[in-house]
Write a protein that holds these residues in place. Structure first.
Motif, PDB file in Angstrom:
ATOM      1  N   VAL A 279     -86.320 -21.743-124.479  1.00 37.68           N
ATOM      2  CA  VAL A 279     -86.497 -21.178-123.141  1.00 37.68           C
ATOM      3  C   VAL A 279     -85.140 -20.662-122.682  1.00 37.68           C
ATOM      4  CG1 VAL A 279     -87.344 -21.598-120.804  1.00 37.68           C
ATOM      5  CG2 VAL A 279     -88.273 -22.924-122.714  1.00 37.68           C
ATOM      6  N   LEU A 280     -85.085 -19.382-122.319  1.00 43.24           N
ATOM      7  CA  LEU A 280     -83.790 -18.764-122.061  1.00 43.24           C
ATOM      8  C   LEU A 280     -83.933 -17.610-121.071  1.00 43.24           C
ATOM      9  CD1 LEU A 280     -82.933 -16.647-125.245  1.00 43.24           C
ATOM     10  CD2 LEU A 280     -85.206 -17.460-124.685  1.00 43.24           C
ATOM     11  N   PRO A 281     -82.811 -17.101-120.569  1.00 41.26           N
ATOM     12  CA  PRO A 281     -82.874 -15.969-119.635  1.00 41.26           C
ATOM     13  C   PRO A 281     -83.473 -14.733-120.295  1.00 41.26           C
ATOM     14  CG  PRO A 281     -80.726 -17.028-119.537  1.00 41.26           C
ATOM     15  CD  PRO A 281     -81.433 -17.608-120.723  1.00 41.26           C
ATOM     16  N   GLU A 282     -84.214 -13.975-119.540  1.00 40.93           N
ATOM     17  CA  GLU A 282     -84.914 -12.796-120.038  1.00 40.93           C
ATOM     18  C   GLU A 282     -83.983 -11.817-120.756  1.00 40.93           C
ATOM     19  OE1 GLU A 282     -87.291  -9.012-117.987  1.00 40.93           O
ATOM     20  OE2 GLU A 282     -86.929 -10.839-116.857  1.00 40.93           O
TER      21      GLU A 282
ATOM     22  N   VAL B 185     -95.690 -29.960-121.527  1.00 40.11           N
ATOM     23  CA  VAL B 185     -94.341 -30.151-122.061  1.00 40.11           C
ATOM     24  C   VAL B 185     -94.184 -31.615-122.471  1.00 40.11           C
ATOM     25  CG1 VAL B 185     -91.863 -29.984-121.628  1.00 40.11           C
ATOM     26  CG2 VAL B 185     -93.424 -28.331-120.563  1.00 40.11           C
ATOM     27  N   LEU B 186     -94.026 -31.847-123.792  1.00 44.84           N
ATOM     28  CA  LEU B 186     -93.941 -33.207-124.331  1.00 44.84           C
ATOM     29  C   LEU B 186     -92.509 -33.734-124.375  1.00 44.84           C
ATOM     30  CD1 LEU B 186     -96.367 -32.742-127.367  1.00 44.84           C
ATOM     31  CD2 LEU B 186     -96.908 -33.823-125.178  1.00 44.84           C
ATOM     32  N   ALA B 187     -91.571 -32.854-124.653  1.00 40.82           N
ATOM     33  CA  ALA B 187     -90.166 -33.264-124.755  1.00 40.82           C
ATOM     34  C   ALA B 187     -89.294 -32.046-124.466  1.00 40.82           C
ATOM     35  CB  ALA B 187     -89.861 -33.819-126.146  1.00 40.82           C
ATOM     36  N   MET B 188     -88.041 -32.320-124.068  1.00 42.34           N
ATOM     37  CA  MET B 188     -87.171 -31.209-123.666  1.00 42.34           C
ATOM     38  C   MET B 188     -85.709 -31.582-123.850  1.00 42.34           C
ATOM     39  SD  MET B 188     -87.208 -29.367-119.953  1.00 42.34           S
ATOM     40  CE  MET B 188     -85.886 -28.301-119.374  1.00 42.34           C
ATOM     41  N   ALA B 189     -84.924 -30.625-124.339  1.00 43.68           N
ATOM     42  CA  ALA B 189     -83.477 -30.791-124.459  1.00 43.68           C
ATOM     43  C   ALA B 189     -82.812 -29.670-123.669  1.00 43.68           C
ATOM     44  CB  ALA B 189     -83.051 -30.735-125.923  1.00 43.68           C
ATOM     45  N   ASP B 190     -82.040 -30.015-122.647  1.00 45.14           N
ATOM     46  CA  ASP B 190     -81.390 -29.013-121.796  1.00 45.14           C
ATOM     47  C   ASP B 190     -80.240 -28.346-122.529  1.00 45.14           C
ATOM     48  OD1 ASP B 190     -82.747 -29.037-119.237  1.00 45.14           O
ATOM     49  OD2 ASP B 190     -82.064 -31.107-119.056  1.00 45.14           O
ATOM     50  N   GLY B 191     -80.168 -27.033-122.423  1.00 41.56           N
ATOM     51  CA  GLY B 191     -79.071 -26.289-123.022  1.00 41.56           C
ATOM     52  C   GLY B 191     -77.779 -26.485-122.258  1.00 41.56           C
ATOM     53  N   PRO B 192     -76.652 -26.076-122.841  1.00 40.13           N
ATOM     54  CA  PRO B 192     -75.351 -26.301-122.207  1.00 40.13           C
ATOM     55  C   PRO B 192     -75.063 -25.370-121.031  1.00 40.13           C
ATOM     56  CG  PRO B 192     -75.090 -25.080-124.261  1.00 40.13           C
ATOM     57  CD  PRO B 192     -76.535 -25.465-124.174  1.00 40.13           C
TER      58      PRO B 192
ATOM     59  N   VAL C 238     -84.518 -26.215-125.195  1.00 39.41           N
ATOM     60  CA  VAL C 238     -85.591 -26.246-126.190  1.00 39.41           C
ATOM     61  C   VAL C 238     -86.663 -27.235-125.731  1.00 39.41           C
ATOM     62  CG1 VAL C 238     -86.198 -26.780-128.593  1.00 39.41           C
ATOM     63  CG2 VAL C 238     -84.027 -25.640-128.069  1.00 39.41           C
ATOM     64  N   GLN C 239     -87.915 -26.872-125.936  1.00 36.27           N
ATOM     65  CA  GLN C 239     -89.034 -27.735-125.561  1.00 36.27           C
ATOM     66  C   GLN C 239     -89.990 -27.922-126.733  1.00 36.27           C
ATOM     67  OE1 GLN C 239     -90.800 -25.755-122.153  1.00 36.27           O
ATOM     68  NE2 GLN C 239     -89.420 -26.768-120.713  1.00 36.27           N
ATOM     69  N   VAL C 240     -90.624 -29.094-126.761  1.00 36.08           N
ATOM     70  CA  VAL C 240     -91.752 -29.352-127.657  1.00 36.08           C
ATOM     71  C   VAL C 240     -92.975 -29.467-126.761  1.00 36.08           C
ATOM     72  CG1 VAL C 240     -92.815 -30.978-129.274  1.00 36.08           C
ATOM     73  CG2 VAL C 240     -90.356 -30.526-129.395  1.00 36.08           C
ATOM     74  N   CYS C 241     -93.997 -28.682-127.059  1.00 30.39           N
ATOM     75  CA  CYS C 241     -95.175 -28.630-126.190  1.00 30.39           C
ATOM     76  C   CYS C 241     -96.451 -28.908-126.971  1.00 30.39           C
ATOM     77  CB  CYS C 241     -95.291 -27.264-125.520  1.00 30.39           C
ATOM     78  SG  CYS C 241     -93.871 -26.840-124.471  1.00 30.39           S
ATOM     79  N   GLY C 242     -97.442 -29.439-126.273  1.00 27.68           N
ATOM     80  CA  GLY C 242     -98.744 -29.695-126.867  1.00 27.68           C
ATOM     81  C   GLY C 242     -99.838 -29.200-125.939  1.00 27.68           C
ATOM     82  N   ARG C 243    -101.059 -29.393-126.372  1.00 31.50           N
ATOM     83  CA  ARG C 243    -102.203 -28.939-125.569  1.00 31.50           C
ATOM     84  C   ARG C 243    -102.855 -30.120-124.868  1.00 31.50           C
ATOM     85  NH1 ARG C 243    -107.883 -26.370-127.837  1.00 31.50           N
ATOM     86  NH2 ARG C 243    -108.926 -26.210-125.791  1.00 31.50           N
ATOM     87  N   ASP C 244    -103.190 -29.923-123.602  1.00 30.20           N
ATOM     88  CA  ASP C 244    -103.932 -30.912-122.824  1.00 30.20           C
ATOM     89  C   ASP C 244    -105.123 -30.198-122.195  1.00 30.20           C
ATOM     90  OD1 ASP C 244    -104.825 -33.036-121.339  1.00 30.20           O
ATOM     91  OD2 ASP C 244    -103.215 -32.981-119.867  1.00 30.20           O
ATOM     92  N   GLY C 245    -106.215 -30.088-122.959  1.00 29.08           N
ATOM     93  CA  GLY C 245    -107.393 -29.386-122.464  1.00 29.08           C
ATOM     94  C   GLY C 245    -107.127 -27.908-122.268  1.00 29.08           C
ATOM     95  N   ASP C 246    -107.257 -27.443-121.036  1.00 26.87           N
ATOM     96  CA  ASP C 246    -107.038 -26.033-120.709  1.00 26.87           C
ATOM     97  C   ASP C 246    -105.579 -25.738-120.359  1.00 26.87           C
ATOM     98  OD1 ASP C 246    -109.710 -25.642-121.104  1.00 26.87           O
ATOM     99  OD2 ASP C 246    -110.233 -25.586-118.969  1.00 26.87           O
ATOM    100  N   TYR C 247    -104.701 -26.681-120.621  1.00 31.70           N
ATOM    101  CA  TYR C 247    -103.303 -26.531-120.223  1.00 31.70           C
ATOM    102  C   TYR C 247    -102.356 -26.756-121.395  1.00 31.70           C
ATOM    103  CZ  TYR C 247    -105.036 -26.862-115.427  1.00 31.70           C
ATOM    104  OH  TYR C 247    -105.707 -26.634-114.249  1.00 31.70           O
ATOM    105  N   MET C 248    -101.175 -26.181-121.270  1.00 30.52           N
ATOM    106  CA  MET C 248    -100.060 -26.502-122.146  1.00 30.52           C
ATOM    107  C   MET C 248     -99.264 -27.605-121.462  1.00 30.52           C
ATOM    108  SD  MET C 248     -96.537 -24.559-122.844  1.00 30.52           S
ATOM    109  CE  MET C 248     -95.900 -25.472-121.433  1.00 30.52           C
TER     110      MET C 248
ATOM    111  N   ASP D 120     -81.448 -30.633-132.472  1.00 32.53           N
ATOM    112  CA  ASP D 120     -80.694 -29.818-133.422  1.00 32.53           C
ATOM    113  C   ASP D 120     -80.794 -28.335-133.058  1.00 32.53           C
ATOM    114  OD1 ASP D 120     -79.837 -31.952-134.871  1.00 32.53           O
ATOM    115  OD2 ASP D 120     -81.255 -31.696-136.534  1.00 32.53           O
ATOM    116  N   LEU D 121     -82.005 -27.883-132.722  1.00 30.64           N
ATOM    117  CA  LEU D 121     -82.202 -26.486-132.352  1.00 30.64           C
ATOM    118  C   LEU D 121     -81.472 -26.158-131.059  1.00 30.64           C
ATOM    119  CD1 LEU D 121     -83.521 -23.738-132.767  1.00 30.64           C
ATOM    120  CD2 LEU D 121     -85.592 -24.629-131.670  1.00 30.64           C
ATOM    121  N   CYS D 122     -81.441 -27.089-130.143  1.00 28.50           N
ATOM    122  CA  CYS D 122     -80.725 -26.886-128.875  1.00 28.50           C
ATOM    123  C   CYS D 122     -79.240 -26.623-129.133  1.00 28.50           C
ATOM    124  CB  CYS D 122     -80.911 -28.113-127.978  1.00 28.50           C
ATOM    125  SG  CYS D 122     -80.058 -28.025-126.390  1.00 28.50           S
TER     126      CYS D 122
END
Length: 277
Positions: free
Chosen positions: A244-247, A137-144, A125-135, A116-118
């Motif tokens: 996640v988008l262009p600067e 990426v759990l899921a991702m929807a590519d923008g148009p 848009v990404q959904v992210c979680g923590r894996d120890g000392d790392y972030m 929906d956010l995408c």
């Protein structure tokens, strides 16, 4: 009477022997499983294919043993052998991961909100979680748009490189955050990611309090990320949702994206029954 007594003794001995053999078989089987998990964990943690020799050296196992385990796991599609002979995770693990993801209410809710956010933001848009000392990426929807994002599902990035990484530890006590960043902070490819533990801890705490974290070109050139935390009943950040988008888009219209991402995080918490934290 004597005959019955003498015949019972061998049966008891046989039972003891059988029980010992069964225990020995279980120990052997567990050991084999442990070795297989060591191989799989090594590939997962390094995030890149590797040869049998490198794997054996890393897990401290005999090369002959690792060869046998790899051949068995390749045959069962748990691992895959590339054309150059290197070993990588197999398709069967991917299917297990999908089945596990489907069983999680949170991932179902978060993935729906992610799409929906995408559509609303018109960006990846990404959904992210923590894996120890790392972030992670759990899921991702590519923008148009044709804008390409390097981090895909399964990518692990040091916590200090990303907006999401800081949020994921923002709920921790300050002393824990400082010790964590002392241990895990790494220099990013662009050289722009913060590495000072205390500065990172302050940034993480502030971002978590504001429910918003923004990073620009810290992990990838010309790439920005706007993230908001998803907190459970205890107020701990269990995941993030981010755009996640262009600067240049962040610099020109930051407010437009920040409001969208904050609302999405709140909707996920509401649907999960976590908004009373």
């Amino acid at each position: 009477m004597d005959t019955k007594t003498s015949s019972a003794t061998p049966l008891k001995e046989d039972a003891s022997v059988g029980e010992a053999e069964a225990k020995g078989a279980r120990r052997s089987r567990v050991s084999g499983i442990d070795r297989a998990l060591q191989v799989i964990d090594y590939l997962y943690e390094t995030g890149t294919p590797a040869g049998a020799y490198a794997i054996a050296k890393a897990v401290r196992a005999p090369l002959s043993t690792v060869y046998v385990i790899i051949d068995d796991l390749v045959e069962k599609n748990m691992l895959a052998r590339n054309s150059d002979g290197s070993i990588w995770l197999g398709s069967r693990l991917y299917h297990y991961g999908l089945a596990y993801a489907r069983s999680l209410d949170f991932m179902s809710v978060a993935t729906h909100e992610m799409h929906d956010l995408c559509r609303q933001a018109g960006e990846t848009v990404q959904v992210c979680g923590r894996d120890g000392d790392y972030m992670l990426v759990l899921a991702m929807a590519d923008g148009p748009s044709h804008f390409q994002v390097a981090s895909r599902v399964g990518t692990r990035v040091p916590l200090n490189w990303t907006a999401s990484g800081r949020l994921l530890v923002g709920h921790l006590p300050e002393s824990e955050r400082i010790e964590l960043f002392k241990r895990c902070a790494r220099t990013s490819p662009t050289g722009r990611a913060l590495i000072d533990a205390r500065t990172l801890s302050d940034a993480a705490g502030k971002a978590f309090g504001e429910r918003l974290s923004i990073q620009v070109a810290e992990s990838d050139y010309a790439v920005a990320c706007i993230a908001s935390p998803v907190c459970d009943r205890d107020g701990q950040c269990v995941a993030t949702i981010s755009i996640v988008l262009p600067e240049q888009k962040v610099l020109s219209d930051e407010h437009h994206y920040t409001e969208h991402v904050r609302m999405s995080a709140q909707r996920i918490e509401t649907l999960m029954g976590w908004r009373n934290h």
